[in-house]
Design an enzyme around this catalytic site. Structure first.
Site, PDB file in Angstrom:
ATOM      1  N   GLU A 244       1.026  -1.201   0.014  1.00  0.00           N
ATOM      2  CA  GLU A 244       0.008  -0.113  -0.103  1.00  0.00           C
ATOM      3  C   GLU A 244       1.018   1.185  -0.057  1.00  0.00           C
ATOM      4  OE1 GLU A 244      -1.273   3.323   0.740  1.00  0.00           O
ATOM      5  OE2 GLU A 244      -1.508   2.522   2.832  1.00  0.00           O
ATOM      6  N   CYS A 278      -3.046   8.274   4.300  1.00  0.00           N
ATOM      7  CA  CYS A 278      -2.907   7.920   2.779  1.00  0.00           C
ATOM      8  C   CYS A 278      -4.043   8.160   2.078  1.00  0.00           C
ATOM      9  CB  CYS A 278      -2.312   6.446   2.754  1.00  0.00           C
ATOM     10  SG  CYS A 278      -3.235   5.165   3.471  1.00  0.00           S
TER      11      CYS A 278
END
Length: 469
Positions: A244, A278
């Protein structure tokens, strides 16, 4: 909290100073591993793999369930450590602990709920006298490399599913937040997990690189930056990768949206965890007819946020992880201003604290538009048509989440389909997530999915058994 020394070093062992990002105080000294330790790390992990594989699913469930209850009982201790080590506000840290309890609880249920399926061999020619099934089996040793921004819950998202699947884990937490990771490991051991199943490694990128290259590591699960992710991919060889790698989340606000509700959601989505998120909203695209209203409301609301001491429950935005990170955020906004951008709120720094900042008129060639800020900074820009908004939202090479505000269900579904992202939140900011959903990016932003069940599937492999009668 007094300064502590963890894992007392032998002569010449390098030491890490763990710092409070708000005060700059040293809160711990931590002995570091070096490349010379890789062989012994792997020997321990191989033993851990054998022990973990030998646990029944019932035993894995019990360990994880007890760990969730222990963590729940130590919630305030964990939250206080997150504040001290990662700089989250106490309110945000308490929420992170609650989420981590949920993540471990979900892992406990997954350990006994997802074991495979019966295969209908007799549904196909030549299979009339065959019966069988597949099970999900552990990969073996998993290397988990975790970031600082969710120092507890993102570690839980790697350890919980890995243990549920019968794997051993080499855990390499962020150098900024190793103590929080160690607390979770301590909780799992207290719950009955055999000690060798998790090997916690502290060290620099050279140690991580050496571990990534080890053939016996069957999977690398990494959350972090793009450059590091690319380096891991080049080094890893033939093993599974789950990554990720961040985002630059767009949120689209249409003229028929509930503007006050959209403003409130986007302020939270942009500035939670000092923007070190994020999936945090970074680019807010607003239909031109309501742009002025949204901009003025957003700037006014942003200006009310209180930044500073994360231990104070009245603080909305705590420090960034380091003064260097805050200086970078300040520099990126300065660069945008030199290119014609206008600051609407914020753009003030004191040490590691960078006030929540809203900017408009940002050039599409600026770093602030095209790269992940990972800071409490948001860009506002108008659009004229739906097609234009979607094209601008999709113009970045990577995407985790996106958001869209509209009262038109048909448009909502159309835009959700057109946005190239791993998740689209309708009438919510891009940062909404629950820990059971599949989580990951689109395009260049990730490989694989997190979310407990989905990480479990990444961390296990199907094994078919077929019986001819």
């Amino acid at each position: 909290m007094s300064v502590v020394t963890i894992d007392a070093p032998v002569t010449e062992t390098p030491m890490l100073e763990v710092l409070d990002p708000y005060s700059g105080e040293v809160i711990a000294h931590l002995a570091q591993h070096t490349v010379d330790d890789v062989e012994s790390i792997m020997a321990r992990a191989r033993l851990g793999s054998s022990l973990s594989r030998g646990l029944t699913r019932f035993e894995r469930h019990g360990i994880l369930d007890r760990a969730a209850r222990i963590l729940e009982g130590r919630a305030e201790e964990a939250a206080t450590l997150i504040v001290r080590e990662a700089g989250k506000t106490i309110t945000q840290a308490r929420k992170e602990v609650r989420r981590a309890v949920t993540t471990i609880s979900l892992s406990a249920e997954t350990a006994r709920a997802f074991d495979g399926e019966v295969i209908p061999f007799d549904a196909y020619e030549g299979g009339a006298n065959r019966r069988g099934w597949f099970t999900r089996e552990p990969l073996g040793v998993i290397l988990a490399i975790t970031p600082y921004n969710d120092a507890l819950n993102l570690v839980a998202h790697k350890l919980g599913p890995a243990i549920a699947g019968g794997n051993a884990v080499i855990l390499k937490p962020s150098q900024f937040t190793p103590l929080t990771a160690r607390l979770l490991v301590e909780v799992l051991l207290e719950a009955g997990l055999p000690d060798e199943i998790i090997t916690t490694v502290h060290g620099d990128r050279h140690v991580a690189q050496a571990l990534v290259a080890v053939r016996d590591i069957r999977m690398v699960s990494f959350t972090g930056g793009f450059a590091t992710g690319e380096a891991i991919a080049r080094t890893a060889g033939l093993k599974k990768l789950a990554m990720e790698l961040g985002g630059n989340a767009p949120v689209l606000v249409f003229a028929d949206a509930n503007i006050p509700a959209a403003v409130e959601a986007c302020v939270s989505g942009a500035f939670w965890a000092a923007g070190q998120n994020c999936v945090g909203a970074q680019r807010i695209l607003i239909e031109r007819s309501v742009y002025d209203e949204f901009r003025d409301r957003f700037a006014a609301r942003t200006s009310t946020l209180r930044a500073g001491d994360p231990t104070d429950a009245a603080t909305d935005v705590g420090p960034m992880i380091s003064e260097a990170a805050a200086i970078r955020a300040e520099r990126v906004v300065d660069d945008a201003v030199r290119s014609g951008a206008r600051v609407l709120a914020g753009h003030r720094r004191e040490g590691s604290v960078y006030w929540p900042t809203a900017v408009e008129n940002v050039s599409l060639t600026c770093e602030l538009w095209g790269e992940e800020a990972f800071a409490p900074v948001v860009v506002l820009t108008p659009f004229d048509t739906e097609a234009e908004a979607v094209a601008e939202a999709n113009s970045i090479d990577y995407a985790l989440h996106a958001g869209a505000f509209t009262s038109d269900l048909t448009r909502a579904l159309r835009v959700a389909e057109a946005l190239d992202a791993g998740g689209v939140m309708i009438n919510d900011s891009s940062d909404y997530r629950i820990d059971s959903m599949p989580f990951g990016g689109s395009k260049y932003g990730s490989m694989g999915r997190e979310g407990v069940r989905f990480a479990y599937e990444e961390m296990t492999q199907p094994k078919v058994t077929c019986i001819t009668t």
